[in-house]
Design a protein around this motif. Sequence first.
Motif, PDB file in Angstrom:
ATOM      1  N   ALA A  55       0.846  -1.191   0.000  1.00 23.42           N
ATOM      2  CA  ALA A  55       0.000   0.000   0.000  1.00 23.42           C
ATOM      3  C   ALA A  55       0.879   1.238   0.000  1.00 23.42           C
ATOM      4  O   ALA A  55       1.499   1.571   1.002  1.00 23.42           O
ATOM      5  CB  ALA A  55      -0.917  -0.013   1.223  1.00 23.42           C
ATOM      6  N   GLN A  56       0.933   1.921  -1.136  1.00 23.58           N
ATOM      7  CA  GLN A  56       1.791   3.091  -1.303  1.00 23.58           C
ATOM      8  C   GLN A  56       0.929   4.328  -1.533  1.00 23.58           C
ATOM      9  O   GLN A  56       0.061   4.349  -2.400  1.00 23.58           O
ATOM     10  CB  GLN A  56       2.722   2.891  -2.510  1.00 23.58           C
ATOM     11  CG  GLN A  56       3.535   4.105  -2.896  1.00 23.58           C
ATOM     12  CD  GLN A  56       4.592   4.451  -1.870  1.00 23.58           C
ATOM     13  OE1 GLN A  56       5.370   3.587  -1.434  1.00 23.58           O
ATOM     14  NE2 GLN A  56       4.645   5.714  -1.466  1.00 23.58           N
ATOM     15  N   HIS A  57       1.163   5.385  -0.754  1.00 24.43           N
ATOM     16  CA  HIS A  57       0.517   6.662  -1.014  1.00 24.43           C
ATOM     17  C   HIS A  57       1.076   7.208  -2.333  1.00 24.43           C
ATOM     18  O   HIS A  57       2.249   7.557  -2.419  1.00 24.43           O
ATOM     19  CB  HIS A  57       0.806   7.662   0.096  1.00 24.43           C
ATOM     20  CG  HIS A  57       0.142   7.333   1.388  1.00 24.43           C
ATOM     21  ND1 HIS A  57       0.514   7.899   2.589  1.00 24.43           N
ATOM     22  CD2 HIS A  57      -0.898   6.501   1.684  1.00 24.43           C
ATOM     23  CE1 HIS A  57      -0.253   7.442   3.561  1.00 24.43           C
ATOM     24  NE2 HIS A  57      -1.110   6.575   3.036  1.00 24.43           N
ATOM     25  N   ILE A  58       0.218   7.282  -3.350  1.00 22.61           N
ATOM     26  CA  ILE A  58       0.674   7.695  -4.676  1.00 22.61           C
ATOM     27  C   ILE A  58      -0.542   8.088  -5.497  1.00 22.61           C
ATOM     28  O   ILE A  58      -1.665   7.649  -5.215  1.00 22.61           O
ATOM     29  CB  ILE A  58       1.440   6.526  -5.366  1.00 22.61           C
ATOM     30  CG1 ILE A  58       2.190   7.009  -6.605  1.00 22.61           C
ATOM     31  CG2 ILE A  58       0.510   5.379  -5.705  1.00 22.61           C
ATOM     32  CD1 ILE A  58       3.099   5.929  -7.216  1.00 22.61           C
ATOM     33  N   ASP A  59      -0.359   8.914  -6.495  1.00 20.68           N
ATOM     34  CA  ASP A  59      -1.449   9.231  -7.397  1.00 20.68           C
ATOM     35  C   ASP A  59      -1.818   7.988  -8.198  1.00 20.68           C
ATOM     36  O   ASP A  59      -0.942   7.225  -8.619  1.00 20.68           O
ATOM     37  CB  ASP A  59      -1.057  10.349  -8.359  1.00 20.68           C
ATOM     38  CG  ASP A  59      -0.966  11.704  -7.675  1.00 20.68           C
ATOM     39  OD1 ASP A  59      -0.164  12.541  -8.135  1.00 20.68           O
ATOM     40  OD2 ASP A  59      -1.692  11.919  -6.686  1.00 20.68           O
ATOM     41  N   ALA A  60      -3.108   7.818  -8.434  1.00 18.90           N
ATOM     42  CA  ALA A  60      -3.583   6.611  -9.120  1.00 18.90           C
ATOM     43  C   ALA A  60      -2.958   6.447 -10.495  1.00 18.90           C
ATOM     44  O   ALA A  60      -2.682   5.333 -10.940  1.00 18.90           O
ATOM     45  CB  ALA A  60      -5.108   6.641  -9.224  1.00 18.90           C
ATOM     46  N   GLY A  61      -2.689   7.561 -11.176  1.00 19.35           N
ATOM     47  CA  GLY A  61      -2.124   7.485 -12.518  1.00 19.35           C
ATOM     48  C   GLY A  61      -0.691   6.992 -12.554  1.00 19.35           C
ATOM     49  O   GLY A  61      -0.171   6.670 -13.625  1.00 19.35           O
ATOM     50  N   CYS A  62      -0.038   6.935 -11.399  1.00 15.99           N
ATOM     51  CA  CYS A  62       1.362   6.489 -11.338  1.00 15.99           C
ATOM     52  C   CYS A  62       1.495   5.025 -10.924  1.00 15.99           C
ATOM     53  O   CYS A  62       2.615   4.523 -10.785  1.00 15.99           O
ATOM     54  CB  CYS A  62       2.141   7.356 -10.355  1.00 15.99           C
ATOM     55  SG  CYS A  62       2.225   9.104 -10.795  1.00 15.99           S
ATOM     56  N   LEU A  63       0.370   4.356 -10.722  1.00 18.79           N
ATOM     57  CA  LEU A  63       0.426   3.012 -10.162  1.00 18.79           C
ATOM     58  C   LEU A  63       1.125   2.020 -11.084  1.00 18.79           C
ATOM     59  O   LEU A  63       1.937   1.202 -10.637  1.00 18.79           O
ATOM     60  CB  LEU A  63      -0.983   2.527  -9.822  1.00 18.79           C
ATOM     61  CG  LEU A  63      -1.097   1.496  -8.698  1.00 18.79           C
ATOM     62  CD1 LEU A  63      -0.505   2.045  -7.410  1.00 18.79           C
ATOM     63  CD2 LEU A  63      -2.551   1.092  -8.477  1.00 18.79           C
ATOM     64  N   ASP A  64       0.841   2.080 -12.380  1.00 19.88           N
ATOM     65  CA  ASP A  64       1.488   1.157 -13.319  1.00 19.88           C
ATOM     66  C   ASP A  64       3.003   1.374 -13.351  1.00 19.88           C
ATOM     67  O   ASP A  64       3.780   0.409 -13.396  1.00 19.88           O
ATOM     68  CB  ASP A  64       0.907   1.337 -14.725  1.00 19.88           C
ATOM     69  CG  ASP A  64      -0.510   0.802 -14.838  1.00 19.88           C
ATOM     70  OD1 ASP A  64      -0.920   0.014 -13.959  1.00 19.88           O
ATOM     71  OD2 ASP A  64      -1.216   1.185 -15.791  1.00 19.88           O
ATOM     72  N   ALA A  65       3.409   2.640 -13.329  1.00 17.11           N
ATOM     73  CA  ALA A  65       4.840   2.938 -13.326  1.00 17.11           C
ATOM     74  C   ALA A  65       5.492   2.481 -12.029  1.00 17.11           C
ATOM     75  O   ALA A  65       6.646   2.031 -12.030  1.00 17.11           O
ATOM     76  CB  ALA A  65       5.053   4.441 -13.523  1.00 17.11           C
ATOM     77  N   LEU A  66       4.749   2.575 -10.924  1.00 17.16           N
ATOM     78  CA  LEU A  66       5.268   2.088  -9.643  1.00 17.16           C
ATOM     79  C   LEU A  66       5.519   0.586  -9.711  1.00 17.16           C
ATOM     80  O   LEU A  66       6.576   0.100  -9.291  1.00 17.16           O
ATOM     81  CB  LEU A  66       4.276   2.404  -8.525  1.00 17.16           C
ATOM     82  CG  LEU A  66       4.662   1.888  -7.135  1.00 17.16           C
ATOM     83  CD1 LEU A  66       5.798   2.713  -6.553  1.00 17.16           C
ATOM     84  CD2 LEU A  66       3.454   1.922  -6.197  1.00 17.16           C
ATOM     85  N   ILE A  67       4.563  -0.147 -10.244  1.00 21.26           N
ATOM     86  CA  ILE A  67       4.707  -1.604 -10.361  1.00 21.26           C
ATOM     87  C   ILE A  67       5.912  -1.957 -11.232  1.00 21.26           C
ATOM     88  O   ILE A  67       6.691  -2.865 -10.913  1.00 21.26           O
ATOM     89  CB  ILE A  67       3.418  -2.220 -10.920  1.00 21.26           C
ATOM     90  CG1 ILE A  67       2.278  -2.052  -9.902  1.00 21.26           C
ATOM     91  CG2 ILE A  67       3.612  -3.696 -11.262  1.00 21.26           C
ATOM     92  CD1 ILE A  67       0.919  -2.472 -10.433  1.00 21.26           C
ATOM     93  N   GLN A  68       6.084  -1.222 -12.318  1.00 19.34           N
ATOM     94  CA  GLN A  68       7.207  -1.489 -13.214  1.00 19.34           C
ATOM     95  C   GLN A  68       8.546  -1.219 -12.543  1.00 19.34           C
ATOM     96  O   GLN A  68       9.487  -2.014 -12.651  1.00 19.34           O
ATOM     97  CB  GLN A  68       7.085  -0.630 -14.475  1.00 19.34           C
ATOM     98  CG  GLN A  68       8.212  -0.848 -15.479  1.00 19.34           C
ATOM     99  CD  GLN A  68       8.099   0.051 -16.693  1.00 19.34           C
ATOM    100  OE1 GLN A  68       7.205   0.893 -16.777  1.00 19.34           O
ATOM    101  NE2 GLN A  68       9.007  -0.108 -17.640  1.00 19.34           N
ATOM    102  N   SER A  69       8.639  -0.101 -11.834  1.00 21.28           N
ATOM    103  CA  SER A  69       9.923   0.275 -11.233  1.00 21.28           C
ATOM    104  C   SER A  69      10.260  -0.578 -10.017  1.00 21.28           C
ATOM    105  O   SER A  69      11.414  -1.005  -9.852  1.00 21.28           O
ATOM    106  CB  SER A  69       9.907   1.759 -10.848  1.00 21.28           C
ATOM    107  OG  SER A  69       8.875   2.035  -9.928  1.00 21.28           O
ATOM    108  N   ILE A  70       9.272  -0.843  -9.163  1.00 19.83           N
ATOM    109  CA  ILE A  70       9.533  -1.661  -7.978  1.00 19.83           C
ATOM    110  C   ILE A  70       9.768  -3.115  -8.365  1.00 19.83           C
ATOM    111  O   ILE A  70      10.576  -3.822  -7.759  1.00 19.83           O
ATOM    112  CB  ILE A  70       8.364  -1.579  -6.978  1.00 19.83           C
ATOM    113  CG1 ILE A  70       8.149  -0.140  -6.511  1.00 19.83           C
ATOM    114  CG2 ILE A  70       8.601  -2.483  -5.769  1.00 19.83           C
ATOM    115  CD1 ILE A  70       9.266   0.422  -5.684  1.00 19.83           C
TER     116      ILE A  70
END
Length: 346
Positions: A188-203
């Motif tokens: 669970a990461q505090h982040i804008d919803a539009g950045c979620l795919d990029a978060l998954i890719q980078s992490i």
Amino acid sequence: MDTRPATDQHNRVGLIADTPLVQHMLHQVVADAGYEVAVNTSPERLNATLLDSETIRVWVVELENHDTWDTFLNDLLERVEAPILFGDGDIPGKNDERYPRWHKRMQDKLRALAPVVEPKVDAPEIDLERLLKTTPRPVYTLPDRLKSAPKTELGPIWVLCASLGGPEAVKTFLDLLPRDLPACFLYAQHIDAGCLDALIQSIGRHTELKLVPGGHGSQLENGRVHVVPVNHEIRFTENHGIVWQNNPWSGPYGPSHDHLLKNVVTRFGSDTNAIVFSGMGSDGAIGATEVESAGGTVWAQDHVSCVQSSMPDSADRTGAVAWRGSPEAMAEKLIAWLDSHSTQVA
């Protein structure tokens, strides 16, 4: 970037009453007024450290026998900085003609002390491009006993709570964990919803575990990191499925760590565990007490390795955190913890 603590945007209320019936009635009147009930308990069961919680805007107190609780009330008045709404001791039954007037009177008093506010929508900014450029470290070894753990049985649930500075810490933690780990993760990461795919890719670029969106209908599985949606509350089915709700998370940021931990505890009980990583504010502190009370384990990132230690510090102050360490130390400790615990979830 707005780095102010999120506390002024919360609609969280703490309830203290000495009978279950009154707790239930207060819960309904407060929830009907548009507030989130963060704590609902009796004086003797209250975790006193929650009185210092900066996320609770108002405390509502209704005690039938004030004389019994004189010491408690004195401590409450001296310790709590948030407003306190004391009930008048006259709560009519729901079928009583006086009930609607009582209901409205309590809500009017509550709104006068702390008007309902709209949640803040701006999440902490995250440099995901920099995360993509990091170099992975050697993965820790999976002990032989864990290699033979049943692959079809869901292991313990570990909820990873992170905000400002969290992605770097979570990535380091996950990059060190070996595949086939008999545990399931909710990130669970505090982040804008539009950045979620990029978060998954980078992490997920280097980790041997599989990062996947926590989609509606998806199943919790060992060795997977299910990334919690930002705009939808999630709950869980009996067969470990994720179910999106038609409402957002409570609190200023999505996903709410306190809200999520409460939902995981409701379904998985003592199989719920949590790690509170770097972040501003105190989201996760109340949820940490629920995990600890249910028999789960709570860890927090140590002060030295945090970009911002406010969130893990707040959880630690509740007394629910059993241990603190760096992301590297937490990865190593988790493997040892799993090696010494049962891996099956009901």
